[in-house]
Each structure stands twice: as structure tokens, then as C-alpha cells.
Design a protein around this motif. Sequence first.
Motif, PDB file in Angstrom:
ATOM      1  N   ALA A   1       0.828  -1.210   0.000  1.00  0.00           N
ATOM      2  CA  ALA A   1       0.000   0.000   0.000  1.00  0.00           C
ATOM      3  C   ALA A   1       0.861   1.257   0.000  1.00  0.00           C
ATOM      4  O   ALA A   1       0.546   2.246  -0.684  1.00  0.00           O
ATOM      5  CB  ALA A   1      -0.935  -0.009   1.207  1.00  0.00           C
ATOM      6  N   ALA A   2       1.959   1.233   0.749  1.00  0.00           N
ATOM      7  CA  ALA A   2       2.856   2.393   0.766  1.00  0.00           C
ATOM      8  C   ALA A   2       3.491   2.591  -0.604  1.00  0.00           C
ATOM      9  O   ALA A   2       3.660   3.732  -1.068  1.00  0.00           O
ATOM     10  CB  ALA A   2       3.936   2.194   1.833  1.00  0.00           C
ATOM     11  N   ASP A   3       3.851   1.500  -1.288  1.00  0.00           N
ATOM     12  CA  ASP A   3       4.442   1.616  -2.618  1.00  0.00           C
ATOM     13  C   ASP A   3       3.409   2.088  -3.632  1.00  0.00           C
ATOM     14  O   ASP A   3       3.724   2.897  -4.523  1.00  0.00           O
ATOM     15  CB  ASP A   3       5.029   0.272  -3.047  1.00  0.00           C
ATOM     16  CG  ASP A   3       6.009   0.414  -4.202  1.00  0.00           C
ATOM     17  OD1 ASP A   3       7.168   0.800  -3.942  1.00  0.00           O
ATOM     18  OD2 ASP A   3       5.618   0.155  -5.360  1.00  0.00           O
ATOM     19  N   ILE A   4       2.178   1.613  -3.516  1.00  0.00           N
ATOM     20  CA  ILE A   4       1.105   2.064  -4.408  1.00  0.00           C
ATOM     21  C   ILE A   4       0.860   3.557  -4.234  1.00  0.00           C
ATOM     22  O   ILE A   4       0.593   4.278  -5.208  1.00  0.00           O
ATOM     23  CB  ILE A   4      -0.179   1.247  -4.149  1.00  0.00           C
ATOM     24  CG1 ILE A   4      -0.025  -0.159  -4.740  1.00  0.00           C
ATOM     25  CG2 ILE A   4      -1.407   1.944  -4.718  1.00  0.00           C
ATOM     26  CD1 ILE A   4      -1.177  -1.095  -4.417  1.00  0.00           C
ATOM     27  N   ALA A   5       0.964   4.045  -3.005  1.00  0.00           N
ATOM     28  CA  ALA A   5       0.778   5.478  -2.769  1.00  0.00           C
ATOM     29  C   ALA A   5       1.818   6.309  -3.517  1.00  0.00           C
ATOM     30  O   ALA A   5       1.540   7.445  -3.922  1.00  0.00           O
ATOM     31  CB  ALA A   5       0.842   5.766  -1.275  1.00  0.00           C
ATOM     32  N   ARG A   6       3.004   5.747  -3.743  1.00  0.00           N
ATOM     33  CA  ARG A   6       4.062   6.467  -4.456  1.00  0.00           C
ATOM     34  C   ARG A   6       3.972   6.270  -5.965  1.00  0.00           C
ATOM     35  O   ARG A   6       4.296   7.172  -6.736  1.00  0.00           O
ATOM     36  CB  ARG A   6       5.434   5.992  -3.978  1.00  0.00           C
ATOM     37  CG  ARG A   6       5.708   6.212  -2.500  1.00  0.00           C
ATOM     38  CD  ARG A   6       7.139   5.796  -2.141  1.00  0.00           C
ATOM     39  NE  ARG A   6       7.363   5.810  -0.712  1.00  0.00           N
ATOM     40  CZ  ARG A   6       7.375   4.727   0.057  1.00  0.00           C
ATOM     41  NH1 ARG A   6       7.179   3.531  -0.480  1.00  0.00           N
ATOM     42  NH2 ARG A   6       7.587   4.830   1.360  1.00  0.00           N
ATOM     43  N   HIS A   7       3.557   5.074  -6.402  1.00  0.00           N
ATOM     44  CA  HIS A   7       3.681   4.712  -7.820  1.00  0.00           C
ATOM     45  C   HIS A   7       2.361   4.448  -8.532  1.00  0.00           C
ATOM     46  O   HIS A   7       2.355   4.275  -9.750  1.00  0.00           O
ATOM     47  CB  HIS A   7       4.569   3.471  -7.947  1.00  0.00           C
ATOM     48  CG  HIS A   7       5.959   3.674  -7.429  1.00  0.00           C
ATOM     49  ND1 HIS A   7       6.946   4.304  -8.157  1.00  0.00           N
ATOM     50  CD2 HIS A   7       6.526   3.329  -6.238  1.00  0.00           C
ATOM     51  CE1 HIS A   7       8.066   4.332  -7.443  1.00  0.00           C
ATOM     52  NE2 HIS A   7       7.842   3.748  -6.285  1.00  0.00           N
ATOM     53  N   GLY A   8       1.258   4.378  -7.802  1.00  0.00           N
ATOM     54  CA  GLY A   8      -0.023   4.118  -8.433  1.00  0.00           C
ATOM     55  C   GLY A   8      -0.434   2.667  -8.313  1.00  0.00           C
ATOM     56  O   GLY A   8       0.370   1.794  -7.990  1.00  0.00           O
ATOM     57  N   PRO A   9      -1.715   2.382  -8.597  1.00  0.00           N
ATOM     58  CA  PRO A   9      -2.253   1.031  -8.377  1.00  0.00           C
ATOM     59  C   PRO A   9      -1.715   0.002  -9.362  1.00  0.00           C
ATOM     60  O   PRO A   9      -1.320   0.326 -10.481  1.00  0.00           O
ATOM     61  CB  PRO A   9      -3.755   1.222  -8.549  1.00  0.00           C
ATOM     62  CG  PRO A   9      -3.886   2.423  -9.434  1.00  0.00           C
ATOM     63  CD  PRO A   9      -2.747   3.321  -9.066  1.00  0.00           C
TER      64      PRO A   9
END
Length: 243
Positions: A24-32
Motif C-alpha cells: 500500500a505504501a508503494d502504491i501510494a508512491r507509484h499508483g495502483p
Amino acid sequence: MRAYAIGDIHGHLDLLRRAHDRIAADIARHGPAPVIHLGDLVDRGPDSQGVIRFLMEAEAHGADWITLKGNHDDLFTRFLRDPAAPTPGLRADLSWLHPKIGGAATLASFGVRAAGDRPVAPVHAEAQAAVPPDMIDWLEARPTQHWLGDCVYVHAGFRPGIPFHRQTETDLIWIREPFLSDNRDHGALVIHGHTALDSATHYGNRVNIDSSAAYGGPLTAIAVEGQDIFVLTDQGREPLRPA
């Protein structure tokens, strides 16, 4: 094309939740992007039921998650259907309830106690009463491979030299050799688990992300960008390059 993958969970709901926190933290930076679970949801760990429920509920609420079938998931459902039926891939001297396999821990999470220390018939009857039929159906319906971009995701691996569409389920969820020692290009980067290691390892033609959660190790989550692999940590991404 980006995706995320999580290795063999083996009943560790706490580790699974933390892996999803890192995603979830990575998605917040890079998108779903979709999240692919590589199977072995159950056995050995303390909360196999919780792991299955967590994944089923997320899928029911529309999460972009794919959950593959592992050999331990197959052992579980085969026992529930018929504990006397032969199991392709499993050594003849073992059973799902053998301590090396860990089925008793799975049944304990459903309230079936001391499953490995009692006759099979009453354990089987209690298990059938304790495990919801929709959960059995969901586990049995799990796919055995998932293709996305330049990668193929599978629990154990492939039989080298055989076209992907002709692979057997037994190989997809059980194989080790000759897959592990084959260094040929398989036509896609194979991302798999099943063979426990100390840490995720990139072999050039395949990436093994089973980091031994079943034996007290961490549960690995990776981000995949094309064929670039990044292990997700609490501090962010760490590149995983071929050894």
C-alpha cells in the motif's frame, strides 16, 4: 507493466497484513497495480483460516488481487474431500497431517484440535463440519498460473521444454527439479515460491520469493516493473538483481 507479488504465506496472517502495508505504501508512491499471491496460504503457521478469510473478503470487495493455488492448499482441500485419496506430488510415506507438512496447524485454526494425534476418520468428520463449503470451493478454484506483461507467476515452476499450455497442475504446484537447475530462457520471467530460501533470489530466468515464512523467516513482497524486481521493505524498494 507493474505488479506486486507475495510469497508463500503458510498461515501467517500477521506477516501477510504487513506485506500488504508495504505494498500500500508503494502504491501510494507509484499508483495502483494488481497483487499476486503465489499460493501456500495454509499449513505450519498459526492462522490459516484467517489468511483465507482475509483474501476471500478482499476479493469479494473488489480488490485487484490474484491468489494462486499452492501444493499445501491442494493438500488441504484433498483431505477435506477424501483423506484416503492419493496425492500426486506427495511422498508415499507422508500425509497432510504429518508434522513435516503442517496440516494439523491448519485444522487447529478452525477449532479441530490435536488432528495429528488422533484417528483420521473423526478428524476428517470434524474438519468437514468446521471448514465452510464456500471456502473449500474458493480454494479449489484458485488458478495455477497468471501471465502479466513479461512475467508469469506460478507457485512452484514449470516442466522445462514443455509448452506452457500443456503443463500439468501437479508440476505447477509441486515441481522442483529439473526446473530449479534449468538456466534456459523460459520465454518469460518466472516468479515463483515453493522452495524455501533465506531470502528472495533472482536467477536471471526466474525469481524465487519464498523466504521461509513457514520456518520463522520473513514474508517477501516484491514490486515488478517490466522485468525489474524490487523487494519491498519498511524503508521502500530495494532492487533485486540476478545473482
